[in-house]
Design a protein around this motif. Structure first.
Motif, mmCIF file in Angstrom:
data_model
loop_
_atom_site.group_PDB
_atom_site.id
_atom_site.type_symbol
_atom_site.label_atom_id
_atom_site.label_comp_id
_atom_site.label_asym_id
_atom_site.label_seq_id
_atom_site.Cartn_x
_atom_site.Cartn_y
_atom_site.Cartn_z
ATOM 1 N N LYS A 243 31.622 40.922 42.795
ATOM 2 C CA LYS A 243 31.570 40.008 41.639
ATOM 3 C C LYS A 243 31.381 38.570 42.132
ATOM 4 C CE LYS A 243 34.252 42.984 38.580
ATOM 5 N NZ LYS A 243 33.567 43.300 37.351
ATOM 6 N N GLU B 148 41.842 45.019 30.416
ATOM 7 C CA GLU B 148 40.717 45.696 29.770
ATOM 8 C C GLU B 148 41.087 45.974 28.321
ATOM 9 O OE1 GLU B 148 38.379 48.464 32.454
ATOM 10 O OE2 GLU B 148 40.441 48.956 32.963
ATOM 11 N N GLU C 67 37.975 56.067 27.615
ATOM 12 C CA GLU C 67 36.513 56.176 27.737
ATOM 13 C C GLU C 67 36.037 57.537 28.225
ATOM 14 O OE1 GLU C 67 35.813 52.688 30.351
ATOM 15 O OE2 GLU C 67 34.348 52.157 28.793
ATOM 16 N N ARG D 132 37.365 59.620 30.175
ATOM 17 C CA ARG D 132 37.636 59.973 31.570
ATOM 18 C C ARG D 132 39.039 60.567 31.730
ATOM 19 N NH1 ARG D 132 37.951 54.861 34.218
ATOM 20 N NH2 ARG D 132 37.294 55.560 36.260
ATOM 21 N N MET E 249 43.374 50.964 39.702
ATOM 22 C CA MET E 249 43.019 49.534 39.735
ATOM 23 C C MET E 249 43.745 48.728 40.807
ATOM 24 S SD MET E 249 40.780 49.144 37.306
ATOM 25 C CE MET E 249 40.680 47.409 36.906
ATOM 26 N N HIS F 172 40.987 47.366 43.606
ATOM 27 C CA HIS F 172 40.479 46.074 43.124
ATOM 28 C C HIS F 172 41.509 44.939 43.260
ATOM 29 C CE1 HIS F 172 37.420 48.646 41.713
ATOM 30 N NE2 HIS F 172 37.931 48.955 40.543
ATOM 31 N N LYS G 293 44.965 48.946 30.347
ATOM 32 C CA LYS G 293 43.940 49.306 29.371
ATOM 33 C C LYS G 293 44.488 49.000 27.980
ATOM 34 C CE LYS G 293 41.370 52.450 32.208
ATOM 35 N NZ LYS G 293 40.222 51.617 32.606
ATOM 36 N N GLN H 84 35.814 37.685 34.580
ATOM 37 C CA GLN H 84 35.142 38.183 33.396
ATOM 38 C C GLN H 84 36.004 37.900 32.175
ATOM 39 O OE1 GLN H 84 34.499 41.922 35.189
ATOM 40 N NE2 GLN H 84 36.400 42.834 34.555
HETATM 41 C C1 BG6 Z 1 36.901 51.100 37.786
HETATM 42 C C2 BG6 Z 1 38.044 51.852 37.157
HETATM 43 O O1 BG6 Z 1 37.020 51.096 39.178
HETATM 44 O O2 BG6 Z 1 36.890 49.764 37.310
HETATM 45 C C3 BG6 Z 1 37.954 51.798 35.638
HETATM 46 O O3 BG6 Z 1 38.023 53.199 37.587
HETATM 47 C C4 BG6 Z 1 37.817 50.379 35.160
HETATM 48 O O4 BG6 Z 1 39.085 52.422 35.054
HETATM 49 C C5 BG6 Z 1 36.714 49.634 35.911
HETATM 50 O O5 BG6 Z 1 37.538 50.399 33.775
HETATM 51 C C6 BG6 Z 1 36.708 48.164 35.564
HETATM 52 O O6 BG6 Z 1 35.579 47.559 36.107
HETATM 53 P P1 BG6 Z 1 34.980 46.249 35.458
HETATM 54 O O7 BG6 Z 1 33.938 45.786 36.422
HETATM 55 O O8 BG6 Z 1 34.435 46.631 34.115
HETATM 56 O O9 BG6 Z 1 36.108 45.286 35.340
#
Ligand code: BG6
Length: 492
Positions: free
Chosen positions: A185, A219, A224, A226, A239, A243, A342, A380
């Motif tokens: 990003k 989020e 979604e 999954r 997450m 991340h 989420k 974001q």
């Molecule tokens: C993914 C997760 O790695 O990242 C998802 O598995 C999540 O659950 C997504 O929604 C979020 O990515 P971004 O770029 O939309 O913030």
């Protein structure tokens, strides 16, 4: 403003799971964008592969639809789309049998033998080993081969080690690119630019001047579709392990000698190893788990997690907040508050560095409160950086102070489209640049910190607390930070 696009060397990209969700939403649109910008040489090919029997033409239609859905109207140029579609072909290949592999080899061998070959495993981790083995066994590896692995790399330390071991049996670490798309990003890379291309920040970037750091990845979406994956994973694995921990490392790392693969990753590893352990002794004090209940999102009513899941019970967390600490000279005593979830109020990710209060105010009570400086790096939805400062309120009438942002909103300042993270990362794979990919030891060190949290949750029977969809998570996550006399940064 024009941007300088340097074409990469010729390559063939093989996307296993080529007709899957990730290919559709991210990989094909990202490759299209790079092609649109003229970065992809004329003879490059993209080969979709999976177990499904579909023809080349059907695959091309799939890609056309992906571009229609996931590329903005302004960037859908008929000529560029046709050129891109012309690069695509499809092969039926089975990870778990020898079916299709000779055909794939024959297809790749049509190109010069030294051409860069990237194999993208856009498949579940259960298949990583089979793919790695067969790519090697069928002689698909040339001198310029890269293997791209999607997360999750394991579901705990032991399984991550095992996956890394299997991959390592067939590929050298220099050939392996473990994707964490957050590292691609723009704002995340800008964090490196801010810290190390300016004199301003680095002298203040330590416990003497930084009060605390917040990292939020919120989020508004739910499961979604999954459910199968997510219910076994939960927010900590999905997450935080990747991340959020990666973002924390980039904020906290010591200046590397260069921005190359190992220099940066060596420094990230040191941060991971300095993380204060979270275990049964402090779990209830420094972590919060949550699970969304019915509520409202994006202006409409939404169901709760269990309803989305279609199960009466689940103790999977869809929200987690953690007070993390880094036990080293630079950061001792500076909390890093992390949270992700989420079905929160809005989609919003940011890193906020709050500096310490000034030691003494020379301004009287009428001047207003002197607020702490904050650096807000927004990932974001709108990427950008704001440095909040105190200035004098303009005009006569005495000294009144005001908190204002120096705003560097990328889209407005530079007049360019923000590329999706995958665009950068897919091209870095071709360039052979591993800087923004996770090294084996890093992934394992992250699990070494995460595993005891999972164990302690189980041991202490820490259940997720319900939170209404459309809020900022369970009230205990507010308490987590307010206990320390601080508050979560309010998005504007
Ligand atoms: C993914 C997760 O790695 O990242 C998802 O598995 C999540 O659950 C997504 O929604 C979020 O990515 P971004 O770029 O939309 O913030």
């Amino acid at each position: 403003m024009t941007s300088l696009i340097i074409p990469v060397d010729s390559f063939d990209y093989v996307v296993f799971g080529g007709n899957g969700d990730l290919a559709e939403r991210k990989l094909l649109p990202a490759l299209y964008h790079r092609d649109l910008d003229g970065q992809i040489p004329a003879d490059c090919r993209i080969i979709g592969a999976s177990r499904t029997a579909i023809s080349d033409d059907e695959y091309r239609d799939f890609a056309r639809k992906a571009i229609d859905t996931f590329v903005s109207t302004a960037d859908r140029k008929p000529e560029a789309i046709e050129r891109f579609i012309g690069r695509l072909s499809y092969l039926q290949v089975d990870a778990r049998s020898d079916d299709g592999w000779d055909a794939l080899k024959a297809r790749l061998d049509e190109a010069p033998p030294e051409r860069i070959r990237a194999f993208y495993l856009a498949v579940g981790p259960a298949l990583f080993g089979d793919f790695a083995m067969r790519i090697r066994q069928f002689g698909l590896v040339n001198a310029n081969t890269r293997l791209v692995v999607e997360k999750p790399v394991g579901r705990d330390l032991q399984s991550a080690r095992e996956l890394n071991r299997i991959i390592g049996e067939h590929f050298d670490e220099q050939q392996v690119f473990r994707i964490d798309h957050y590292l691609g990003k723009e704002t995340v890379q800008n964090l490196m630019a801010l810290r190390f291309a300016n004199m301003l920040y680095e002298p203040l970037w330590n416990s003497a001047y930084v009060d605390h750091v917040q990292i939020t990845v919120a989020e508004s979406v739910g499961l979604e579709g999954r459910a199968g994956y997510y219910d076994k994973a939960g927010a900590l694995r999905d997450m935080v392990q990747n991340h959020i921990v990666q973002l924390m490392c980039l904020v906290a790392l010591e200046p590397p000698a260069a921005i190359d693969g190992d220099s940066l990753r060596d420094e990230k590893l040191k941060v991971l190893r300095a993380l204060k352990p979270i275990d049964a002794s402090n779990i209830e004090h420094v972590t919060v788990r949550g699970q969304y209940r019915a509520g409202a999102s994006n202006g409409g009513p939404v169901a709760g997690y269990l309803e989305d899941l279609g199960e009466p019970n689940s103790s999977t967390e869809t929200f987690v907040a953690i007070k993390a600490e880094i036990n080293n000279w630079r950061w001792a005593g500076v909390p890093f508050y992390l949270r992700t979830g989420k079905r929160l109020t809005q989609r919003m990710s940011e890193i906020v560095v709050t500096f310490r209060p000034i030691p003494h105010s020379i301004f009287g009570p009428n001047a207003g409160h002197v607020q702490q400086n904050q650096l807000v790096l927004r990932l974001q939805p709108d990427e950008g950086v704001k440095q909040w400062l105190m200035i004098k309120d303009p005009g006569p009438g005495g000294m009144r102070l005001r908190h204002v942002p120096l705003d560097m909103s990328f889209a407005e300042s530079f007049g360019v489209r923000n590329p999706d993270a995958y665009e950068r990362l897919l091209m870095d794979v071709i360039r052979g640049n591993q800087t923004l990919f996770m090294r084996r030891d890093e992934v394992e060190a992250a699990w070494e910190w995460i595993d005891p949290i999972l164990t302690a949750w189980a041991e202490k029977d820490v259940k997720p607390q319900g939170y209404t969809s459309g809020t900022w998570g369970p009230s205990s996550s507010i308490a987590l930070i307010e206990r320390d006399g601080r508050t979560w940064h309010e998005p504007e």
